[in-house]
Design a protein around this motif. Sequence first.
Motif, short mmCIF file in Angstrom:
data_model
loop_
_atom_site.label_atom_id
_atom_site.label_comp_id
_atom_site.label_asym_id
_atom_site.label_seq_id
_atom_site.Cartn_x
_atom_site.Cartn_y
_atom_site.Cartn_z
N PHE A 75 110.17 16.94 28.66
CA PHE A 75 111.18 17.88 29.40
C PHE A 75 110.75 18.36 30.52
CE2 PHE A 75 113.34 21.99 29.74
CZ PHE A 75 114.53 21.36 30.20
N ILE A 76 109.49 19.09 30.45
CA ILE A 76 109.09 19.75 31.66
C ILE A 76 108.75 18.85 32.81
CG2 ILE A 76 107.09 21.15 32.36
CD1 ILE A 76 107.08 22.52 29.63
N LEU A 77 107.88 17.82 32.57
CA LEU A 77 107.76 16.80 33.42
C LEU A 77 109.01 16.00 34.15
CD1 LEU A 77 105.63 14.67 34.65
CD2 LEU A 77 106.32 13.26 32.65
N PHE A 78 109.93 15.87 33.42
CA PHE A 78 111.33 15.19 34.04
C PHE A 78 111.86 16.53 34.72
CE2 PHE A 78 110.26 11.56 30.99
CZ PHE A 78 110.54 10.76 31.88
N ASP A 79 111.77 17.53 34.18
CA ASP A 79 112.45 18.51 34.89
C ASP A 79 111.77 18.93 36.33
OD1 ASP A 79 114.60 20.76 34.85
OD2 ASP A 79 113.02 22.21 34.28
N VAL A 80 110.85 18.87 36.33
CA VAL A 80 109.94 19.40 37.44
C VAL A 80 110.26 18.05 38.64
CG1 VAL A 80 107.59 19.55 38.43
CG2 VAL A 80 108.22 20.94 36.62
N GLU A 81 110.19 16.90 38.14
CA GLU A 81 110.38 15.76 39.02
C GLU A 81 111.89 15.71 39.57
OE1 GLU A 81 109.36 12.50 36.80
OE2 GLU A 81 107.06 12.55 37.16
N VAL A 82 112.83 16.17 38.62
CA VAL A 82 114.33 16.41 39.28
C VAL A 82 114.28 17.35 40.32
CG1 VAL A 82 116.57 16.73 38.65
CG2 VAL A 82 115.31 15.14 37.29
N ILE A 83 113.54 18.43 40.23
CA ILE A 83 113.64 19.64 41.12
C ILE A 83 113.11 19.12 42.31
CG2 ILE A 83 112.48 21.75 41.58
CD1 ILE A 83 112.67 22.32 38.53
N PHE A 84 112.02 18.02 42.47
CA PHE A 84 111.69 17.64 43.95
C PHE A 84 112.51 16.83 44.47
CE2 PHE A 84 107.33 17.65 42.04
CZ PHE A 84 106.81 18.82 42.87
N MET A 85 113.92 16.60 43.66
CA MET A 85 115.15 15.69 44.59
C MET A 85 115.98 16.83 45.36
SD MET A 85 116.17 12.85 41.78
CE MET A 85 114.98 11.90 40.85
N PHE A 86 115.83 17.98 44.98
CA PHE A 86 116.95 18.74 45.79
C PHE A 86 116.61 19.19 47.23
CE2 PHE A 86 117.91 20.46 41.17
CZ PHE A 86 119.11 20.34 41.56
N PRO A 87 115.19 19.07 47.62
CA PRO A 87 114.92 19.39 48.96
C PRO A 87 115.41 18.09 49.79
CG PRO A 87 113.13 20.02 47.81
CD PRO A 87 114.15 19.33 46.93
N TRP A 88 115.28 16.85 49.13
CA TRP A 88 115.66 15.77 49.82
C TRP A 88 117.23 15.64 49.96
CZ3 TRP A 88 118.38 11.90 47.35
CH2 TRP A 88 118.47 10.55 47.96
N ALA A 89 118.11 16.09 49.03
CA ALA A 89 119.52 16.06 48.91
C ALA A 89 119.93 16.76 49.92
CB ALA A 89 119.98 16.30 47.52
#
Length: 129
Positions: A75-89
Amino acid sequence: MTDPMLMHPYFGVFILFVFTFLAFNTTLRIQRFISRKLADKKNEKLKLAAYECGPLPIKQQNRISHQFYIMAMLFILFDVEVIFMFPWAIDFKALGMFGFIEMLSFIGFLSIGFIYAWKRGALLWHNIK
């Protein structure tokens, strides 16, 4: 002739570090020895009794499945990886085609990791009895 090691600017700090380490260990050992000599080792019924009121404590096995920790780490791994998508978006147009290809590769690696975890059974919750 003086030893070049004694002339080093941090030699005094090293001596203080060694002295502090020895003093701490010595103090710890003395405290441990004294506390073991002074401790009251008698088991009394009052010590083992429940405080004030309530049911008597029953000793239970405290088993927590390793599956819980695997699920939490995923959960932590995938959550942090999804957070990296916000600056890109937020800055999608400024990054252009390079940013788009980078994000597609990132999502691809994320998907490969998700499929790997799924195939290995890390996302299944097993009942332990």
